[in-house]
Design a protein around this motif. Structure first.
Motif, short mmCIF file in Angstrom:
data_model
loop_
_atom_site.label_atom_id
_atom_site.label_comp_id
_atom_site.label_asym_id
_atom_site.label_seq_id
_atom_site.Cartn_x
_atom_site.Cartn_y
_atom_site.Cartn_z
N SER A 60 68.76 88.99 6.63
CA SER A 60 68.17 90.00 5.74
C SER A 60 66.66 90.01 5.89
O SER A 60 66.08 89.12 6.53
N SER A 181 63.46 94.52 7.49
CA SER A 181 64.75 94.50 6.81
C SER A 181 65.62 95.62 7.35
O SER A 181 65.14 96.72 7.64
N ASP A 183 68.54 96.40 5.54
CA ASP A 183 69.54 96.48 4.48
C ASP A 183 70.06 97.91 4.34
O ASP A 183 69.66 98.81 5.07
N THR A 189 69.38 100.46 9.57
CA THR A 189 70.28 99.65 8.75
C THR A 189 71.39 99.02 9.58
O THR A 189 71.91 99.63 10.53
N GLU A 192 73.34 94.74 6.23
CA GLU A 192 72.40 93.67 5.91
C GLU A 192 71.82 93.18 7.22
O GLU A 192 72.51 93.18 8.24
N GLN A 241 76.59 93.20 13.24
CA GLN A 241 75.30 93.69 12.76
C GLN A 241 74.38 94.02 13.93
O GLN A 241 73.69 95.05 13.92
#
Ligand SMILES: *Cc1c(COP(=O)(O)O)cnc(C)c1O
Length: 401
Positions: A60, A181, A183, A189, A192, A241
Motif C-alpha cells: 500500500s 499508492s 489503492d 490502482t 491495494e 496486483q
C-alpha cells in the motif's frame, strides 16, 4: 481520476497470464512461473516512468511510507516534519515507525510551506515528508535545499500525484525516496498497492529487505538459504496486483492527457470569474490535474459555493471540514489514542519533548483551507458535461459572489 474508471481488457490480459501459471508469489518458483514476474516488471517500468534508478513495490501507499522510513533508518525518538493537510496515512506511517510527526503549515500550493518546515526543525528532526496533495507539486526543490544543508532526509509522499512533475522531472524523484499508492481511488490502482522509488541503490536494497522479512534476495541460492542483515516485516505485493499495475501504468499518460483537458477547460471558466483565484503551482510545476482547486475570497463564500455546486449536481469538496485529510479534525490523534498505553511514541524516555497536538495549531493552513473548494476530475467527463459544469460554476458565482 480513480484508475477504475478506465479498466478492462488490458488488465484482464495481464492477470490471465498470471492465472495461467498459478504462481501468485513474486519470488521463487523459477520453473513453474514460465518467466512471468509481474511485480518485478511493474517495479522496473515504474522506476523508468519516474526517471528513478530503483523501485520497490509494497502492499500500500501507507506501507511504502513505512518501508521508506525503515530504509532511511528513522525510528524511535526521531522527529519527522510533515504537513497537517494530508491523508492521515502520512502521520500513521511515521507513528508506525516509532517516530513522531511534527505538523507544519501549507502554503497556497496546498502543500508543505518551506518556510514553516524550516521553522519547525529541531535537533531531533531526521526527515521531512512533503505531500504532493490533490495532484500537484509541493515546492519540493526549496524543501530539498533546506533539508540537504542540515542532513535531513526527504521522503516525498506522492500518493496523490503520480505523473505530476516539475520542469519535466517526475515528482517522487526529488527527495531521497518517493512513495506512491495504488489503492482503490488513486490514479493508478491495483485495488491495494504501493511503491517506493529512489536513485540510491543501497536504500533500495534496504527497502527490499525490510519489505520481505529481511531476505537479502541472493539470486544464487534458494530462498530458504538467503541471508539477512536487518529484521523486517511482510509488505510484499503479489503477482495479481503487479499485473493490474502494469496495465494501469501503460494507460497513465493517456489518463493524464484526458484529465488535463477537462481540468484546463474548467480552469478557464473559473479564471474568467472575478473573486476566484486558482491554487498556486511552484515554478515550472506540472499538475497531474486530478482536481480543480480554487479559492474564494472568504470562508463564508467558499462554504456557500461548495453547497450550491452540490445542489446543482456538481459534487465539490470542502477540505477544511474533511475528517480524514486535516489534522484539526483527527480527534484520535489530538487525544493521542494509540492501540497501546502511552506515551510512546509521542513522548517517553527516547523523546526530546512531549509532543502535543491542538486543533488550532495550524492557523495559516486554516486560513488557506477555509477558502478552498475542490472539484474532482472524473474521466467520464465529456464535452457536454464540461459545458454543464461550467454553466453551474457561472450560475453559482452569480448567486454567491
Ligand atoms: C492514499 C494516500 C496514502 C496511503 O495510501 P494507501 O495505499 O491507501 O495506504 C498516503 N498518503 C496520501 C497523501 C494518500 O492520499
Amino acid at each position: 481520476m480513480p484508475g477504475y474508471e478506465w479498466f478492462g481488457k488490458e488488465e484482464r490480459a495481464q492477470v490471465n497470464q498470471v492465472l495461467d501459471t498459478g504462481i501468485l508469489f513474486r519470488y521463487e518458483f523459477e520453473k513453474e512461473r514460465k518467466g512471468i514476474f509481474k511485480v518485478r516488471e511493474f517495479e522496473e517500468e515504474f522506476a523508468r516512468y519516474c526517471g528513478a534508478g530503483h523501485a520497490q513495490a509494497t502492499t500500500s501507499g501507507s506501507t511504502a511510507l513505512r518501508v521508506a522510513l525503515a530504509a532511511l533508518g528513522i525510528g524511535h525518538g526521531d522527529e519527522v516534519i510533515t504537513q497537517g493537510f494530508t491523508f492521515i496515512a502520512t502521520f500513521e506511517a511515521i507513528l508506525e515507525a516509532g517516530a513522531v510527526p511534527v505538523p507544519a503549515e501549507i502554503d497556497r500550493t496546498l502543500n508543505l510551506d518551506p518556510a514553516d518546515f524550516e521553522r519547525k526543525i529541531t535537533d531531533r528532526t531526521r526527515a521531512v515528508m512533503p505531500v504532493h496533495m490533490l495532484g500537484a507539486p509541493a515546492r519540493v526543490r526549496e524543501i530539498v535545499e533546506i533539508a540537504k544543508d542540515r542532513g535531513i532526509k526527504v521522503i516525498e509522499d506522492t500518493a496523490q500525484a503520480v505523473g505530476a512533475a516539475i520542469a519535466g522531472k517526475k515528482l517522487g524523484s526529488f527527495g531521497d525516496m518517493g512513495t506512491f499508492s495504488f489503492d482503490f481511488y488513486k490514479t493508478v490502482t491495483c485495488g491495494e498497492g504501493g511503491m517506493v522509488i529512489t536513485d540510491d541503490r543501497e536504500l533500495w536494497v534496504r527497502a527490499s529487505e525490510y519489505a520481505d522479512h529481511g531476505h537479502d534476495h541472493n539470486p544464487n541460492v534458494h530462498r530458504g538459504l538467503e541471508g539477512r542483515t536487518i529484521l523486517g516485516f511482510n509488505y510484499r505485493m503479489n503477482e495479481l496486483q503487479g499485473a493490474v499495475g502494469l496495465a494501469q501504468l501503460g494507460r497513465l499518460d493517456r489518463v493524464l492527457r484526458h484529465q488535463k483537458r477537462i481540468h484546463d477547460a474548467l480552469r478557464q471558466t473559473l479564471e474568467s470569474i472575478d473573486g476566484i483565484t486558482m491554487r498556486e503551482l511552484p515554478p515550472e510545476g506540472e499538475d497531474s490535474c486530478t482536481h480543480v482547486c480554487f479559492f474564494l475570497e472568504t470562508a463564508d463564500k467558499a462554504v456557500a459555493f461548495q453547497k450550491k455546486l452540490g445542489e446543482k449536481g456538481v459534487p465539490a469538496i470542502y477540505f477544511k471540514g474533511n475528517f480524514w485529510h486535516y489534522l484539526p479534525n483527527w480527534e484520535h490523534l489530538l487525544a493521542q489514542k494509540t492501540a497501546w498505553p502511552g506515551p510512546h511514541p509521542f513522548g517517553g524516555p527516547l523523546c526530546a519533548r512531549d509532543m502535543v497536538y491542538k486543533s488550532d495549531m495550524l492557523p495559516a493552513s486554516d486560513a488557506i483551507l477555509e477558502k478552498l473548494v475542490v472539484i474532482p476530475v472524473l474521466l467520464q467527463t465529456d464535452d457536454a458535461r464540461i459545458a454543464e459544469i461550467s454553466g453551474s460554476l457561472r450560475a453559482v458565482a452569480q448567486e454567491v459572489l
